[in-house]
Design a protein around this motif. Structure first.
Motif, PDB file in Angstrom:
ATOM      1  N   LEU A 199      16.330  59.569 -15.869  1.00 23.58           N
ATOM      2  CA  LEU A 199      16.601  60.994 -15.693  1.00 23.58           C
ATOM      3  C   LEU A 199      18.291  61.384 -14.414  1.00 23.58           C
ATOM      4  CD1 LEU A 199      14.697  63.772 -17.180  1.00 23.58           C
ATOM      5  CD2 LEU A 199      15.856  63.101 -18.411  1.00 23.58           C
ATOM      6  N   LEU A 200      17.458  61.170 -13.825  1.00 21.28           N
ATOM      7  CA  LEU A 200      17.602  61.479 -12.257  1.00 21.28           C
ATOM      8  C   LEU A 200      19.585  60.020 -12.206  1.00 21.28           C
ATOM      9  CD1 LEU A 200      15.479  60.137  -9.070  1.00 21.28           C
ATOM     10  CD2 LEU A 200      16.734  62.630 -10.604  1.00 21.28           C
ATOM     11  N   SER A 201      19.512  59.023 -13.150  1.00 24.02           N
ATOM     12  CA  SER A 201      20.396  58.267 -13.252  1.00 24.02           C
ATOM     13  C   SER A 201      21.210  58.076 -14.575  1.00 24.02           C
ATOM     14  CB  SER A 201      20.605  56.744 -12.733  1.00 24.02           C
ATOM     15  OG  SER A 201      19.466  56.138 -13.354  1.00 24.02           O
ATOM     16  N   ASN A 202      20.408  58.599 -15.606  1.00 21.67           N
ATOM     17  CA  ASN A 202      21.066  58.677 -17.133  1.00 21.67           C
ATOM     18  C   ASN A 202      20.951  59.720 -17.766  1.00 21.67           C
ATOM     19  OD1 ASN A 202      21.287  57.623 -19.448  1.00 21.67           O
ATOM     20  ND2 ASN A 202      19.732  55.866 -19.182  1.00 21.67           N
ATOM     21  N   VAL A 203      22.671  59.939 -17.317  1.00 18.02           N
ATOM     22  CA  VAL A 203      22.917  61.541 -17.670  1.00 18.02           C
ATOM     23  C   VAL A 203      23.236  61.692 -19.383  1.00 18.02           C
ATOM     24  CG1 VAL A 203      23.935  61.688 -15.517  1.00 18.02           C
ATOM     25  CG2 VAL A 203      25.791  60.799 -17.817  1.00 18.02           C
ATOM     26  N   SER A 204      23.060  60.945 -19.819  1.00 18.71           N
ATOM     27  CA  SER A 204      23.188  61.207 -21.512  1.00 18.71           C
ATOM     28  C   SER A 204      21.532  61.246 -22.526  1.00 18.71           C
ATOM     29  CB  SER A 204      24.279  59.914 -22.368  1.00 18.71           C
ATOM     30  OG  SER A 204      23.620  59.053 -21.870  1.00 18.71           O
ATOM     31  N   LEU A 205      20.547  60.615 -21.209  1.00 25.78           N
ATOM     32  CA  LEU A 205      19.051  60.941 -21.859  1.00 25.78           C
ATOM     33  C   LEU A 205      18.655  62.043 -21.754  1.00 25.78           C
ATOM     34  CD1 LEU A 205      17.754  57.806 -23.021  1.00 25.78           C
ATOM     35  CD2 LEU A 205      16.023  58.685 -20.704  1.00 25.78           C
ATOM     36  N   ARG A 206      17.807  62.532 -22.219  1.00 27.50           N
ATOM     37  CA  ARG A 206      17.168  63.840 -22.575  1.00 27.50           C
ATOM     38  C   ARG A 206      15.449  63.534 -22.541  1.00 27.50           C
ATOM     39  NH1 ARG A 206      21.388  64.604 -21.883  1.00 27.50           N
ATOM     40  NH2 ARG A 206      22.480  66.315 -21.748  1.00 27.50           N
ATOM     41  N   VAL A 207      14.561  64.215 -21.845  1.00 30.02           N
ATOM     42  CA  VAL A 207      13.108  63.792 -21.699  1.00 30.02           C
ATOM     43  C   VAL A 207      12.505  65.408 -22.102  1.00 30.02           C
ATOM     44  CG1 VAL A 207      11.234  63.677 -21.135  1.00 30.02           C
ATOM     45  CG2 VAL A 207      12.678  61.011 -20.585  1.00 30.02           C
ATOM     46  N   GLU A 208      11.231  64.816 -23.014  1.00 27.19           N
ATOM     47  CA  GLU A 208      10.651  66.126 -23.577  1.00 27.19           C
ATOM     48  C   GLU A 208       8.811  66.043 -23.640  1.00 27.19           C
ATOM     49  OE1 GLU A 208      10.214  69.650 -26.756  1.00 27.19           O
ATOM     50  OE2 GLU A 208      11.870  68.448 -26.736  1.00 27.19           O
ATOM     51  N   GLU A 209       7.870  67.061 -22.845  1.00 25.19           N
ATOM     52  CA  GLU A 209       6.787  66.564 -22.680  1.00 25.19           C
ATOM     53  C   GLU A 209       6.593  67.051 -24.135  1.00 25.19           C
ATOM     54  OE1 GLU A 209       2.814  66.475 -19.654  1.00 25.19           O
ATOM     55  OE2 GLU A 209       4.245  66.446 -18.525  1.00 25.19           O
ATOM     56  N   LEU A 210       5.595  66.828 -24.894  1.00 23.50           N
ATOM     57  CA  LEU A 210       5.180  67.365 -26.855  1.00 23.50           C
ATOM     58  C   LEU A 210       3.629  67.557 -25.615  1.00 23.50           C
ATOM     59  CD1 LEU A 210       7.047  65.279 -28.657  1.00 23.50           C
ATOM     60  CD2 LEU A 210       7.732  67.664 -28.121  1.00 23.50           C
ATOM     61  N   ALA A 211       2.945  66.477 -25.329  1.00 21.76           N
ATOM     62  CA  ALA A 211       1.177  66.576 -25.524  1.00 21.76           C
ATOM     63  C   ALA A 211       1.151  65.569 -23.433  1.00 21.76           C
ATOM     64  CB  ALA A 211       0.985  66.176 -26.406  1.00 21.76           C
ATOM     65  N   PRO A 212       0.958  65.966 -23.358  1.00 16.34           N
ATOM     66  CA  PRO A 212       0.244  65.159 -22.244  1.00 16.34           C
ATOM     67  C   PRO A 212       0.607  63.663 -21.496  1.00 16.34           C
ATOM     68  CG  PRO A 212      -1.987  66.104 -22.389  1.00 16.34           C
ATOM     69  CD  PRO A 212      -1.121  66.678 -23.557  1.00 16.34           C
ATOM     70  N   ASP A 213      -0.476  62.743 -23.204  1.00 17.29           N
ATOM     71  CA  ASP A 213       0.445  62.055 -23.699  1.00 17.29           C
ATOM     72  C   ASP A 213       1.583  61.167 -24.212  1.00 17.29           C
ATOM     73  OD1 ASP A 213      -0.579  62.480 -25.800  1.00 17.29           O
ATOM     74  OD2 ASP A 213      -2.431  60.453 -25.746  1.00 17.29           O
ATOM     75  N   THR A 214       2.543  62.214 -24.784  1.00 18.98           N
ATOM     76  CA  THR A 214       3.730  61.681 -25.256  1.00 18.98           C
ATOM     77  C   THR A 214       5.276  62.543 -24.845  1.00 18.98           C
ATOM     78  OG1 THR A 214       1.906  62.096 -27.499  1.00 18.98           O
ATOM     79  CG2 THR A 214       4.207  62.274 -27.897  1.00 18.98           C
ATOM     80  N   PHE A 215       5.977  61.972 -24.956  1.00 15.49           N
ATOM     81  CA  PHE A 215       6.762  62.223 -24.591  1.00 15.49           C
ATOM     82  C   PHE A 215       8.208  61.674 -25.752  1.00 15.49           C
ATOM     83  CE2 PHE A 215       4.292  60.721 -21.304  1.00 15.49           C
ATOM     84  CZ  PHE A 215       4.173  62.535 -20.272  1.00 15.49           C
ATOM     85  N   LYS A 216       9.158  62.685 -25.913  1.00 18.99           N
ATOM     86  CA  LYS A 216       9.940  63.190 -26.803  1.00 18.99           C
ATOM     87  C   LYS A 216      11.302  62.633 -25.463  1.00 18.99           C
ATOM     88  CE  LYS A 216      13.081  65.387 -30.508  1.00 18.99           C
ATOM     89  NZ  LYS A 216      13.261  66.793 -30.832  1.00 18.99           N
ATOM     90  N   VAL A 217      11.511  61.488 -26.042  1.00 22.56           N
ATOM     91  CA  VAL A 217      13.287  61.012 -25.448  1.00 22.56           C
ATOM     92  C   VAL A 217      14.393  60.720 -25.697  1.00 22.56           C
ATOM     93  CG1 VAL A 217      14.071  58.914 -23.940  1.00 22.56           C
ATOM     94  CG2 VAL A 217      11.536  59.425 -23.452  1.00 22.56           C
ATOM     95  N   SER A 218      15.210  61.016 -25.746  1.00 21.94           N
ATOM     96  CA  SER A 218      16.842  61.881 -26.581  1.00 21.94           C
ATOM     97  C   SER A 218      17.603  60.906 -26.091  1.00 21.94           C
ATOM     98  CB  SER A 218      17.008  63.505 -27.177  1.00 21.94           C
ATOM     99  OG  SER A 218      15.685  63.426 -27.047  1.00 21.94           O
TER     100      SER A 218
END
Length: 606
Positions: free
Chosen positions: A339-358
């Motif tokens: 996320l620090l360098s990829n400005v058009s990426l979004r990350v959301e933590e849905l559960a401790p073992d699942t991440f929604k990456v847009s």
């Protein structure tokens, strides 16, 4: 001082020759020794860029010509990496718009040029590859002018200078009739038409960070342009942004770009593109200011992501066998670092073992997946899904403008398939006597999985490009994959006998000797619905022999599944297991009985 400086970005569609042009400028400005072996596309320096032949990250370099330093930013041409283009417009004062002398302006040309014109940058049009046998530079120039008019360019932008080049052959000229054997006419045009940076060196410091790099020794490195004042090594400064962030920092080191190297300097003045280290909390869009005049600058608006997928901790029977980083902590840390360098990426933590990456498209996300697996990460991903919006009670979805060029005989098939995917044809023209150019507005959902089908239906003769257009009301259901999967019934090693019996049911993805587990997808069924097959089944040994029956079993070569093909293939109830050594398709629920019971309950409910 600023009059001896130019800041330019090179923008173009994929494969129109940006990086090759930079190679020639570096060579002809004396950045390499005479006996130095220089690889092609020097700036495409990571393995993925070299393999795919595309630029993924925007990169900085510089050349010296006629006592002037020219800072050059090489940008990606693919719209999925549009965030890389958007963030560098704050760094430069002009753009070289590179256009292929045969293909003319393409979808991504429109996208990157629109961003440059909105930022008020001065364009210099470069018509490249004029030595192609099928080049049509004068027609292409007319098409470029039409594109500028379409994008509402102002009068000063419409009056653009033109240079004709062959980046590969290493020459540029101001007219097609002229002769030249070097890039000097292009360099002269840059000095003449691209404005020098504005700003006063005597005012308090103001610098916008447009890019972030990381070094294991010095930590985070912020790259950007000085808009005002001067910066010194060891200076006290303040990081701020329009959201109210203010943090006192000390500038440890300052670097400037010379050729392919970063050179440490003591100070830099207004207009210069530099890198600063030792500033831990720095992010893209932040402003570095003098403590006595804290004034954050607005950063460019980055387009929102259109496609998302879930990154899940791998829980297959083979988990942890091939990867070095397998836990949710590892996965979260790596995504947060991206996320620090990829400005058009979004990350959301849905559960401790699942991440929604847009992200901005399938390619944007697949490059991230490929990068992570090469770094030793092991995880699973779900099928890509489009991001829907609700406005005034109406559900809206992203619509892409799809450009297709195909031979005449495939036009009917393409129109039919795009129609089935809710595509609406808006234009159809004959590019040459046999090639037809089609233009569709199609939901992003309709494009998931279409590329491989398109290549099959056109027998590899079609060219397909698409770029995000707008959000529009939801178009209704689009039929997804029509065929089921061949699913392994037990864990073991696939053998030729078991595969021979399974190949009658459909197309296989694996070969003998492949390790499989229960619930793993080993092929595509030739009909709808999934079938469980035993690919580990061995032939029973008897002491009876019959002539001909023990001949070698003939197996059809398996379909090679690349990362993109796997992402296109998987359904909502399936996952793609990604490890440094393997890509495995699998069912979310591995046990056959549990899977069938859940499907039965789902059918009853619907």
């Amino acid at each position: 001082m600023t009059n001896e400086l130019r800041n330019i970005a090179i923008i173009a569609h994929v494969d129109h020759g940006k990086t090759t042009l930079v190679d020639q400028l570096l060579k002809q400005c004396g950045f390499f020794r005479n006996n130095q072996i220089v690889p092609e596309r020097i700036l495409d320096n990571n393995d993925l860029e070299k393999e795919r032949g595309i630029t993924i990250m925007a990169k900085n370099t510089s050349i010296f010509y006629a006592n002037t330093k020219i800072n050059i930013v090489d940008t990606p041409g693919h719209a999925d990496f549009g965030g890389e283009v958007e963030r560098i417009v704050k760094m430069v004062d002009g753009v070289l718009l590179l256009v292929d002398a045969y293909e003319g302006p393409m979808p991504q040309t429109r996208f990157v040029l629109r961003k440059a014109l909105e930022a008020g940058l001065k364009p210099l049009v470069v018509i490249n590859k004029i030595d192609r046998p099928d080049a049509r530079p004068l027609e292409v120039l007319d098409e470029v002018l039409e594109l500028f008019i379409d994008l509402d360019a102002d009068d000063s932008q419409l009056d653009f200078p033109v240079v004709y080049t062959s980046a590969k052959a290493g020459y540029a000229k101001l007219s097609l009739e002229g002769t030249s054997d070097n890039m000097q006419p292009l360099l002269d045009a840059i000095l003449k038409h691209i404005p020098a940076p504005a700003g006063s060196p005597d005012k308090p410091l103001q610098m916008v960070i447009s890019s972030i790099d990381y070094d294991n020794y010095v930590g985070r490195i912020g790259i950007g342009k000085i808009y005002r004042g001067r910066i010194f090594k060891g200076q006290e400064a303040v990081i701020c942004n329009p959201e109210g962030k203010t943090e006192k920092v000390k500038i440890n080191t300052i670097y400037t770009f010379e050729g392919l190297k970063r050179v440490e300097i003591e100070s830099a003045s207004v207009g210069e593109i530099i890198a600063v280290s030792g500033v831990e909390g720095i992010n893209i869009g932040d402003t570095l200011c003098s403590p006595e005049n804290i004034e954050p600058m607005e950063f460019v608006n980055i387009d929102e992501p259109t496609i998302s997928m879930n990154f899940v901790v791998n829980d297959s029977p083979f988990a942890g066998l091939e990867g070095a980083y397998v836990t949710s902590r590892h996965l979260k840390e790596r995504l947060m670092k991206e996320l620090l360098s990829n400005v058009s990426l979004r990350v959301e933590e849905l559960a401790p073992d699942t991440f929604k990456v847009s992200g901005r498209g399938e390619l944007h996300l697949s490059v991230l997946i490929e990068t992570m697996r090469r770094e030793g990460y092991e995880f699973a991903v779900t099928r890509p899904e489009v991001i829907l919006k609700e406005e005034n009670g109406i559900i809206k979805e992203p619509i892409e403008r799809l450009f297709i060029e195909v031979p005449e005989e495939y036009v009917g098939t393409v129109i039919e398939n795009c129609g089935r995917r809710k595509g609406e044809m808006v234009n159809m023209t004959n590019k040459t006597s046999n090639i037809v150019k089609l233009e569709f507005l199609i939901p992003s959902r309709g494009l998931i999985g279409y590329r491989s089908e398109f290549l099959t239906e056109t027998k590899g003769n079609g060219i397909m490009n698409h770029v995000f257009e707008t959000y529009a009301p939801y178009k209704g259901e689009i039929p997804s994959r029509t065929r089921g999967a061949l699913v392994a019934s037990e864990t073991g090693t696939a053998v030729a006998y078991g595969l021979y019996n399974a190949q009658e049911r459909g197309n296989l993805f694996i070969s003998p000797g492949t390790e499989v587990y229960e619930g793993m997808i080993v092929g595509e069924n030739s009909r709808p619905g999934d079938i469980t097959v035993n690919v580990c089944k061995k032939k029973h040994l008897t002491n009876t022999r019959a002539s001909g029956s023990d001949d070698a079993l003939r197996l059809v070569p398996p379909i090679e599944m690349s990362l993109e093909k796997c992402l296109e293939f998987i359904n909502d109830d399936e996952l793609l297991e990604v490890t440094p050594k393997s890509l495995r398709l699998r069912k979310m629920i591995l046990d056959k009985t549990t899977r069938e019971r859940k499907q039965k309950n789902k059918n009853k409910a619907s």
